[in-house]
Structures are given as structure tokens and as C-alpha cells.
Design a protein around this motif. Sequence first.
Motif, PDB file in Angstrom:
ATOM      1  N   VAL A 156      -6.684   2.008  -3.552  1.00  0.00           N
ATOM      2  CA  VAL A 156      -5.850   2.500  -2.452  1.00  0.00           C
ATOM      3  C   VAL A 156      -4.731   1.482  -2.247  1.00  0.00           C
ATOM      4  O   VAL A 156      -5.018   0.306  -1.976  1.00  0.00           O
ATOM      5  CB  VAL A 156      -6.665   2.653  -1.141  1.00  0.00           C
ATOM      6  N   TYR A 157      -3.495   1.894  -2.450  1.00  0.00           N
ATOM      7  CA  TYR A 157      -2.337   1.068  -2.114  1.00  0.00           C
ATOM      8  C   TYR A 157      -1.491   1.905  -1.165  1.00  0.00           C
ATOM      9  O   TYR A 157      -1.026   2.994  -1.545  1.00  0.00           O
ATOM     10  CB  TYR A 157      -1.497   0.731  -3.355  1.00  0.00           C
ATOM     11  N   ASN A 170       3.044   0.033  -2.160  1.00  0.00           N
ATOM     12  CA  ASN A 170       2.695  -1.369  -1.939  1.00  0.00           C
ATOM     13  C   ASN A 170       1.884  -1.899  -3.124  1.00  0.00           C
ATOM     14  O   ASN A 170       0.699  -2.193  -3.017  1.00  0.00           O
ATOM     15  CB  ASN A 170       1.913  -1.529  -0.628  1.00  0.00           C
ATOM     16  N   ARG A 175      -2.324  -7.318  -8.104  1.00  0.00           N
ATOM     17  CA  ARG A 175      -3.186  -6.134  -8.069  1.00  0.00           C
ATOM     18  C   ARG A 175      -3.235  -5.457  -9.441  1.00  0.00           C
ATOM     19  O   ARG A 175      -2.295  -5.538 -10.230  1.00  0.00           O
ATOM     20  CB  ARG A 175      -2.680  -5.136  -7.026  1.00  0.00           C
TER      21      ARG A 175
HETATM   22  C1  LIG Z   1      -6.797   2.376   3.681  1.00  0.00           C
HETATM   23  C2  LIG Z   1      -6.691   1.294   2.662  1.00  0.00           C
HETATM   24  C3  LIG Z   1      -5.446   0.775   2.364  1.00  0.00           C
HETATM   25  C4  LIG Z   1      -5.315  -0.224   1.409  1.00  0.00           C
HETATM   26  N1  LIG Z   1      -4.077  -0.697   1.127  1.00  0.00           N
HETATM   27  C5  LIG Z   1      -3.918  -1.627   0.179  1.00  0.00           C
HETATM   28  C6  LIG Z   1      -2.613  -2.044  -0.193  1.00  0.00           C
HETATM   29  O1  LIG Z   1      -1.614  -1.531   0.295  1.00  0.00           O
HETATM   30  N2  LIG Z   1      -2.495  -3.018  -1.136  1.00  0.00           N
HETATM   31  C7  LIG Z   1      -3.605  -3.586  -1.718  1.00  0.00           C
HETATM   32  O2  LIG Z   1      -3.442  -4.445  -2.579  1.00  0.00           O
HETATM   33  N3  LIG Z   1      -4.863  -3.192  -1.394  1.00  0.00           N
HETATM   34  C8  LIG Z   1      -5.044  -2.216  -0.462  1.00  0.00           C
HETATM   35  N4  LIG Z   1      -6.298  -1.788  -0.150  1.00  0.00           N
HETATM   36  C9  LIG Z   1      -7.459  -2.418  -0.792  1.00  0.00           C
HETATM   37  C10 LIG Z   1      -7.640  -1.960  -2.217  1.00  0.00           C
HETATM   38  O3  LIG Z   1      -7.576  -0.566  -2.338  1.00  0.00           O
HETATM   39  C11 LIG Z   1      -8.988  -2.394  -2.788  1.00  0.00           C
HETATM   40  O4  LIG Z   1      -9.169  -3.773  -2.608  1.00  0.00           O
HETATM   41  C12 LIG Z   1      -9.131  -2.052  -4.241  1.00  0.00           C
HETATM   42  O5  LIG Z   1     -10.425  -2.357  -4.698  1.00  0.00           O
HETATM   43  C13 LIG Z   1      -8.131  -2.821  -5.089  1.00  0.00           C
HETATM   44  O6  LIG Z   1      -8.258  -2.365  -6.387  1.00  0.00           O
HETATM   45  P1  LIG Z   1      -7.658  -3.148  -7.643  1.00  0.00           P
HETATM   46  O7  LIG Z   1      -8.430  -4.431  -7.725  1.00  0.00           O
HETATM   47  O8  LIG Z   1      -7.965  -2.196  -8.733  1.00  0.00           O
HETATM   48  O9  LIG Z   1      -6.207  -3.376  -7.416  1.00  0.00           O
HETATM   49  C14 LIG Z   1      -6.460  -0.747   0.762  1.00  0.00           C
HETATM   50  C15 LIG Z   1      -7.713  -0.194   1.034  1.00  0.00           C
HETATM   51  C16 LIG Z   1      -7.835   0.829   1.952  1.00  0.00           C
HETATM   52  C17 LIG Z   1      -9.174   1.445   2.194  1.00  0.00           C
END
Ligand SMILES: Cc1cc2nc3c(=O)[nH]c(=O)nc-3n(C[C@H](O)[C@H](O)[C@H](O)COP(=O)(O)O)c2cc1C
Length: 481
Positions: A156-157, A170, A175
Motif C-alpha cells: 500500500v503506497y 508515494n 521501498r
Molecule cells: C493505509 C496504508 C498506507 C500506507 N502508505 C504507505 C506509503 O505511502 N508509503 C510506504 O512506503 N508505505 C506505506 N504503507 C506501508 C506499506 O504498505 C507496507 O509497509 C508494505 O509492507 C511495504 O511493502 P514493500 O516492502 O513491498 O514496499 C501503508 C500501509 C497502509 C496500510
Amino acid sequence: MAFRDIREYLAALENKGLMRRVTRAVDHTWEVACLAKWMYQALPMEKRFGLYFENVKGSTMPVVTGVFGAAVENVAVALECEVDDINKTLVAGLRGRIKPRIVKNAVCQEVVLTGKDADLGLLPTPTWTPGKDKGPYLTAIVVTRDHDSGVQNVAVYRTMVQDANSVVVNLSPGRQGTRNVQTWFDKGKKAPIAWVIATEPVIHLATVANLPYGQDEIELAGSLKGEAIDLVPCKTIDLAVPANSEIIIEGEITAGEWADEGPFGEFAGYMGPVEKRQVGHITAITHRTNPICHGYSSQMPPSESTTIQSIMNAGVILHTLRDQLGEMSVQDVFIDQNFGGALAHAIIAMTPLFPGHGKQVGRIVADATPVKRVTVVDVDVDIRDSFHVDWALNARFSPQRDTVIIGDVFMTLGMDPSVRDANGTVSQGSKIVLDATSKFDAGTSSLPPKILMEKALAVWKECGLPDFDIPKRARLRIDKS
Ligand SMILES: Cc1cc2nc3c(=O)[nH]c(=O)nc-3n(C[C@H](O)[C@H](O)[C@H](O)COP(=O)(O)O)c2cc1C
């Protein structure tokens, strides 16, 4: 039987009183978010429920929020297990990933809108911190793919809706999605990207599990479901998305095209700063007939976002410690639900095998995860009971001897409000490990022997005193007395 889509899951929640419908017309530019904020700010976890807004002004689509993480029970329903078995279910899921299956036809493509028809204004996208956010934000599952390996990533970004056909995503430095889009830019190509709105509950949960780069969370979702997740190729880009979704937005990102993203209310409880982020151009919107729109409630903890991230990543930490590092002395892991998610407080129950073992395990967790505080206790402490953990932090913890401070931590999550200076600049952060395991035998407990406590329980009932459920904390203590 596993839920095939969000509709079956919502029906199960409603049946259990874990989701309620709102029939009054609501405005998605402020009422959806503000009502969700009252849910989390006013109600204790055991009284919370997901919200299903049936009647959203200016839209034919209903909006749901809070459904995945109103309470720990919602997560248990999604995983089809008891609350007490969530960690066991997650660890089993992490051990046995199941690859997805590609299908040709999917409900998420019953309606296909391309070109000018792919208008983001068709969706009732909420503004999550009304009066403060720049505008409406998609809080959806973002799909990207590594150009070379072909492995997809879901995460979720948050994504700011800029106009009818473009967004600002974002994609923060570090990431996995950011890394994936770069692999396309490196080949001089546009990067494909898709947003998945409202899909199978196991996918929503698996998405926020922090898995290493190269591991597709969809395989974890399949394992949690007990069968392969169906993916369907997108209509306009080279990605495959969960077939049983309500809405898919397809798009592309061009290298070097940036715009201001934010301000947006962050999960840590403050407004995040405006930063330059990548622009995405929408190439298609596909959806089910009469789709349901979903957005995560986040911003001020506790929230849907912090609840699901805490629960999923406690499972990941337990799996890493036991299955990958062989720390079989670790029995259980919990991440607090008051702050939750990243930067939160992880509590570990273990049986230390040598002096310093508790500190060692705590340090591993602090170094390898985004949690900021790690408390390690013995297995006779209920790690989900803050009263019991606090007791251990007095009775078995001497601050000078039992604390480790980890300094100069680069907070990949630059939004940690505690490490910003007056100008908003982010400095290096730090972490803390509190080893509250017993360091020596402090003698027997000061409760009467178990045999007397059990007899007294019978007397309590004879006296007609009010019934109670014995808390786990009391059981653990009495068993040892
Ligand atoms: C509602 C919500 C919004 C999120 N927004 C972001 C965001 O904008 N940027 C970010 O880096 N992680 C965000 N996260 C956290 C990531 O989705 C989460 O840590 C995910 O496991 C990251 O995956 P990756 O390691 O594959 O990048 C959000 C999570 C939620 C539930």
C-alpha cells in the motif's frame, strides 16, 4: 471455505457484528473519514466495527473502511481462525507459499474504461484528513513488477489524486515498489503500475507483511487462503492483478516526472511534509458491475492501518526468529495496538538460554524491522496484556543493566515525528531494547499456592459474588504459585 472476494468477507463480518451499514447519505470529502476517526478515537478495540457507507453523495458506489482492521477479530475472520491462533496461522502461511494462477476472465474486468473514460472522478475517493490533506487519496494496493525477474510486488503506497487522469504516488526511497519502477527506467521504458481497490481479504493482509525484496506477497496470500490466488492480466499494461477485485486502476510512470505530494495525515499522528514524488498516468479503470470502493482508515493511531500492520508483522518477526534464525527459545511476538505498525513497540516472549540472550534477540528485531521499541519478557508473561508487561518492566528490569540503545538509525520511514527538527528536517533516529526477562531466581511469587486459589474460586461462587473470566495474566501467575 475461503472467502472468494470482499463481498463474502463483508457478509461474514456483518453477521458477527464486526461491520455496520450506514444508510444516511455521506460526503466522501469529509464525512467518511471523520466518522471513521470517531470509531478509532472513541471506541475501545472490542467495540469497534468496519463501516459500510451505502449512500455516498455524488456516486453510485458504496465505500467501506475499517473492515480489515477495526479489531483483531476482523483479522481473525479474514484468516478464518480464532484470535488466539492468528500467529500460528500466519507462521504456517509464511512457511508454505502458493504461487498465483493466471486466468483469462475476471469479474474485475466486467466493465473496462480506457482513454478519457478512465476518469478518476468516477470513484468516491475519500479525503482522509479533511481540511488538511491536499485532496482525495487512494489508499489501495499498489502492484509493480521487476522488469528483469518478472516478480511482482504488492504494497500500500498512498496515492494523491491530481486530476481526472493522473496521480502522484508515494513511492518512497528504499521501498520495493520504488526499486521495481527503477528497473523499467533503467531500460529506458515507462514503468507499469496498478492500484487494486477492495479484493480478497487475505490479499489485503498479506500486502502489508514486510517480506524481503523478490518475495511476492500474493504467494503468502495464496498460502493463507489455502489455494492459489487468481490473477488476470491488465488490459493496458504488463501486470497481472487479483481477478476477484472490485476496482483496478491501470497506469504508467515515466522516469523523471515528479510533482508535489502531500500534505497528507500520516499514520504516526501528524501531518507529513510535502515531498517530490512520481506522477502516474491512468491508462484504464476496470471494475465489477456495481463495484464497492474501499479505503484504509489511517492517520491517527490506532487505526485500520496500524492494526493490520502490527498483526501481520508480528507474524513475520516470529517466523523470521524461529524458522529462519533458529531462535526456538522465542515463543511468541506481539506488536502493540495503541500506536501499532511501523515505529511501534514489539513485545517478545522467550526463554533465554544464556546471559544476554534476551538483549541479543531484542537487538536483532530492532535492527531488522521498522519497530522502534522492543521489550523482551519471559514466557510466563502475557505479552498482549500491557498491565502484565509493565509489571515485568518493574519486577525484572533494571534500566541501566537491561537497556540497549541503538543509535544513528537511518529511519527509512522518515515520517517519524520524533526525529524531525524545528524546520521539519529528518535526522538520524534511534531504537531501544528493554530486556525484562528474569536475570536470576527472585524467589516464589506472593500469591497464595495454586491449590488455595482454586479452592477460593469455588468459595467465591458459593458467596454469590459476580462471575468473571480469569485473565490469562492471572492464570499464568496462579499456575506458578
Ligand atoms: C493505509 C496504508 C498506507 C500506507 N502508505 C504507505 C506509503 O505511502 N508509503 C510506504 O512506503 N508505505 C506505506 N504503507 C506501508 C506499506 O504498505 C507496507 O509497509 C508494505 O509492507 C511495504 O511493502 P514493500 O516492502 O513491498 O514496499 C501503508 C500501509 C497502509 C496500510
